[in-house]
Design a protein around this motif. Structure first.
Motif, mmCIF file in Angstrom:
data_model
loop_
_atom_site.group_PDB
_atom_site.id
_atom_site.type_symbol
_atom_site.label_atom_id
_atom_site.label_comp_id
_atom_site.label_asym_id
_atom_site.label_seq_id
_atom_site.Cartn_x
_atom_site.Cartn_y
_atom_site.Cartn_z
ATOM 1 N N PRO A 100 20.562 16.381 -41.458
ATOM 2 C CA PRO A 100 20.983 15.188 -42.206
ATOM 3 C C PRO A 100 21.447 14.005 -41.359
ATOM 4 N N TYR A 101 22.212 14.256 -40.311
ATOM 5 C CA TYR A 101 22.752 13.157 -39.505
ATOM 6 C C TYR A 101 21.921 12.902 -38.242
ATOM 7 N N ALA A 102 20.686 13.363 -38.233
ATOM 8 C CA ALA A 102 19.821 13.166 -37.067
ATOM 9 C C ALA A 102 18.644 12.258 -37.399
ATOM 10 N N GLN A 103 18.911 11.218 -38.209
ATOM 11 C CA GLN A 103 17.829 10.293 -38.563
ATOM 12 C C GLN A 103 17.336 9.502 -37.358
ATOM 13 N N ASN A 104 18.145 9.472 -36.289
ATOM 14 C CA ASN A 104 17.767 8.732 -35.082
ATOM 15 C C ASN A 104 16.895 9.561 -34.144
ATOM 16 N N PHE A 105 16.405 10.686 -34.615
ATOM 17 C CA PHE A 105 15.709 11.649 -33.759
ATOM 18 C C PHE A 105 14.563 11.011 -32.969
ATOM 19 N N ASN A 106 13.650 10.335 -33.654
ATOM 20 C CA ASN A 106 12.459 9.794 -32.983
ATOM 21 C C ASN A 106 12.809 8.737 -31.949
ATOM 22 N N GLN A 107 13.842 7.943 -32.225
ATOM 23 C CA GLN A 107 14.248 6.891 -31.292
ATOM 24 C C GLN A 107 15.014 7.456 -30.101
ATOM 25 N N SER A 108 15.632 8.626 -30.279
ATOM 26 C CA SER A 108 16.536 9.155 -29.258
ATOM 27 C C SER A 108 15.907 10.185 -28.336
ATOM 28 N N ILE A 109 14.853 10.837 -28.766
ATOM 29 C CA ILE A 109 14.342 11.984 -28.013
ATOM 30 C C ILE A 109 13.910 11.601 -26.592
ATOM 31 N N GLY A 110 13.425 10.386 -26.426
ATOM 32 C CA GLY A 110 13.028 9.937 -25.092
ATOM 33 C C GLY A 110 14.198 9.917 -24.126
ATOM 34 N N GLU A 111 15.362 9.465 -24.601
ATOM 35 C CA GLU A 111 16.563 9.450 -23.771
ATOM 36 C C GLU A 111 17.083 10.865 -23.551
ATOM 37 N N TRP A 112 16.993 11.683 -24.568
ATOM 38 C CA TRP A 112 17.473 13.066 -24.439
ATOM 39 C C TRP A 112 16.680 13.821 -23.364
ATOM 40 N N GLN A 113 15.401 13.525 -23.257
ATOM 41 C CA GLN A 113 14.557 14.228 -22.286
ATOM 42 C C GLN A 113 14.920 13.891 -20.841
ATOM 43 N N LYS A 114 15.711 12.850 -20.641
ATOM 44 C CA LYS A 114 16.166 12.468 -19.294
ATOM 45 C C LYS A 114 17.461 13.172 -18.900
ATOM 46 N N LEU A 115 17.976 13.969 -19.801
ATOM 47 C CA LEU A 115 19.268 14.614 -19.561
ATOM 48 C C LEU A 115 19.063 15.969 -18.885
ATOM 49 N N TYR A 116 19.080 15.948 -17.569
ATOM 50 C CA TYR A 116 18.975 17.173 -16.776
ATOM 51 C C TYR A 116 19.599 16.885 -15.411
ATOM 52 N N SER A 117 19.962 17.931 -14.712
ATOM 53 C CA SER A 117 20.497 17.767 -13.363
ATOM 54 C C SER A 117 19.343 17.504 -12.395
ATOM 55 N N ASP A 118 19.481 16.430 -11.622
ATOM 56 C CA ASP A 118 18.445 16.102 -10.649
ATOM 57 C C ASP A 118 18.324 17.228 -9.621
ATOM 58 N N GLU A 119 17.136 17.327 -9.025
ATOM 59 C CA GLU A 119 16.837 18.447 -8.133
ATOM 60 C C GLU A 119 17.846 18.574 -6.984
ATOM 61 N N ASN A 120 18.271 17.452 -6.441
ATOM 62 C CA ASN A 120 19.187 17.481 -5.298
ATOM 63 C C ASN A 120 20.629 17.171 -5.691
ATOM 64 N N ALA A 121 20.929 17.295 -6.961
ATOM 65 C CA ALA A 121 22.289 17.006 -7.420
ATOM 66 C C ALA A 121 23.294 17.935 -6.750
ATOM 67 N N HIS A 122 24.454 17.404 -6.457
ATOM 68 C CA HIS A 122 25.491 18.194 -5.767
ATOM 69 C C HIS A 122 26.365 18.940 -6.762
ATOM 70 N N PHE A 123 26.496 20.228 -6.564
ATOM 71 C CA PHE A 123 27.454 21.042 -7.305
ATOM 72 C C PHE A 123 28.546 21.497 -6.330
ATOM 73 N N ASP A 124 29.784 21.396 -6.779
ATOM 74 C CA ASP A 124 30.904 21.778 -5.920
ATOM 75 C C ASP A 124 30.985 23.284 -5.727
ATOM 76 N N LYS A 125 30.383 24.019 -6.646
ATOM 77 C CA LYS A 125 30.402 25.470 -6.568
ATOM 78 C C LYS A 125 29.212 26.005 -7.349
ATOM 79 N N VAL A 126 28.652 27.130 -6.911
ATOM 80 C CA VAL A 126 27.520 27.752 -7.605
ATOM 81 C C VAL A 126 27.794 29.244 -7.759
ATOM 82 N N ILE A 127 27.563 29.757 -8.956
ATOM 83 C CA ILE A 127 27.649 31.195 -9.231
ATOM 84 C C ILE A 127 26.277 31.645 -9.722
ATOM 85 N N THR A 128 25.809 32.764 -9.190
ATOM 86 C CA THR A 128 24.537 33.319 -9.669
ATOM 87 C C THR A 128 24.796 34.671 -10.326
ATOM 88 N N LEU A 129 24.032 34.941 -11.369
ATOM 89 C CA LEU A 129 24.186 36.200 -12.098
ATOM 90 C C LEU A 129 22.822 36.703 -12.530
#
Length: 456
Positions: free
Chosen positions: A246-275
């Motif tokens: 119901p409150y996602a009427q902006n879906f088509n206009q927003s999905i392009g921006e949402w697809q840019k939301l990821y950590s860049d390949e060389n982004a710095h993390f202060d700590k990493v845990i693997t499991l």
């Protein structure tokens, strides 16, 4: 400059302030409930202020609501909090998902189900489990009552940016092992404070393969690891979940921006845990905080300190015992951690055609009216009731002792909730945190069993 997912969302919302110091963030969505909002609304009245953005503020009733007869509220304080929120919503022009309405439910379920929760947003609520919404690629965190008032008045909040911690999860989960087991295991391995001062980004093939419900379960309990924030990169699974709500009427206009939301390949993390979860077992907590847990097959640990000793005394357990030795009396399927439709479906597969053990009192509390209606359309209510479960109205219920649903004193409860603190589910109640499948199997068998042998 390479950025993490968290950095990207944070930096877009900074209005003023230097990095490393408190910064003023714009808040996109403010969710409220009846417990932490009354004083904040009263503060506005005393200062003769208006609500800055009523259109970005949404209310629901969850903590205090009874789950048998929702309109019969016998506790005076609970009734006062509920009627006060109803009045405040009316006075300040806030949309409320009111008692008995189609959307009413636990606040952290209402946001995603209605489409209010979206990638890239900043989301706050006077509730520590607001981190749940980070599963959508949002910055979501719990705030105190004074901060609720600040958002009411300004639609902004002063915050200091946390460090970044990447938790990379790999491996395929065995049948009978779930998202709840992943987060319980992480907390057991690294403690209830490993995330303090960090934003936790959960990533890796295992996380990507989870449903949105599973991702929400993991982010929900980031706070139990000491972090205010949990976040997961939005992807096609995210977008499919949001589309058409119901409150996602902006879906088509927003999905392009949402697809840019990821950590860049060389982004710095202060700590990493693997499991690697390939061999992960179902988890069961034995003590009085979420890090006091074990693999199903492992014995409870030796006493290391006074906290362990106190926990064993409170729980009536001893080192060397195993989960199957716990004398269960209650089973609770519910809470903002595990009361979604997929949780109830998974549990229903285990109980279908069987009967709850005679010594067990078992209740199912859908987390929202949306889930309740969907479950009933699938006939899940009949499956649970025929097995001997109580089928309830939506609410926070037995997750915390703020409503009539409480575990009796000294009784052990298999619970799908998020906290096993002393008295959390009632005076001297003994809580064991598990997945919905583990809880369902315990209800049938009268004790904890290895659900991997039940789920096929």
């Amino acid at each position: 400059m390479a950025q993490t997912l968290f950095d990207k969302v944070w930096n877009k919302h900074v209005l003023t302030g230097k990095e490393g110091e408190p910064q003023l963030l714009y808040i996109d969505l403010h969710l409220i409930h009846e417990v932490t909002s009354p004083q904040a609304f009263e503060g506005l009245r005393l200062q003769k202020r208006q609500l800055r953005r009523p259109d970005l503020t949404f209310a629901t009733l969850d903590h205090n609501v009874p789950t048998i007869d929702i309109f019969n509220i016998r506790d005076e304080i609970a009734n006062k909090q509920i009627t006060t929120l109803q009045k405040n919503a009316k006075d300040f022009g806030v949309h409320i998902f009111d008692m008995g309405s189609d959307e009413q439910g636990i606040v952290h379920m209402v946001g995603p189900e209605t489409g209010l929760t979206q990638p890239g947003k900043t989301i706050v609520c006077g509730d520590s489990h607001t981190a749940t919404h980070g599963a959508f690629g949002a910055i979501a965190f719990g705030i105190g009552t004074s901060e609720v008032e600040h958002v009411f008045a300004t639609q902004t909040l002063w915050q200091t940016k946390p460090k970044n911690l990447k938790i990379e999860v790999s491996g395929k989960l065995q049948p009978g092992v779930y998202a709840k087991d992943i987060i319980l295991h992480l907390i057991n391995q690294y403690g209830v404070d490993f995330g303090t001062g960090y934003a936790l980004e959960f990533t890796g093939e295992t996380i990507q393969s989870l449903s949105m419900e599973g991702r929400m379960t993991i982010c929900n309990m980031a706070i139990e690891g000491g972090a205010k924030y949990g976040i997961i990169q939005p992807d096609e699974t995210t977008f499919e979940y949001i589309k058409g709500r119901p409150y996602a009427q902006n879906f088509n206009q927003s999905i392009g921006e949402w697809q840019k939301l990821y950590s860049d390949e060389n982004a710095h993390f202060d700590k990493v845990i693997t499991l690697d979860v390939t061999n992960l077992e179902p988890q069961v907590t034995w003590g009085t905080n979420p890090e006091m847990g074990v693999n199903f097959s492992s014995p409870f640990p030796e006493i290391q300190n006074i906290n362990d000793e106190r926990a064993y005394n409170y729980m009536g357990l001893k080192p060397g015992q195993k989960a199957e030795d716990i004398d269960l009396g209650y089973v609770f399927l519910g809470s903002c951690t595990n009361a979604r439709l997929s949780d109830l479906i998974e549990a229903s597969h285990i109980v279908k055609g069987k009967k709850v053990h005679p010594k067990i009192t078992a209740i199912v509390v859908p987390g929202s009216r949306t889930v309740k209606k969907e479950a009933e359309s699938l006939g899940l209510d009949k499956v649970f009731k025929e097995a001997g479960f109580e089928w309830r109205e939506p609410g926070c219920s037995m997750c915390l002792g703020m409503n009539p649903d409480q575990v009796p004193e000294g009784v052990h409860c298999a619970s799908t909730s998020n906290r096993n603190f002393e008295g959390r589910q009632g005076k001297s109640a003994r809580t064991h945190l598990v997945s919905p499948a583990m809880a369902a199997a315990a209800a049938i068998n009268g004790k904890f069993v290895d659900v991997r042998k039940v789920v096929v």
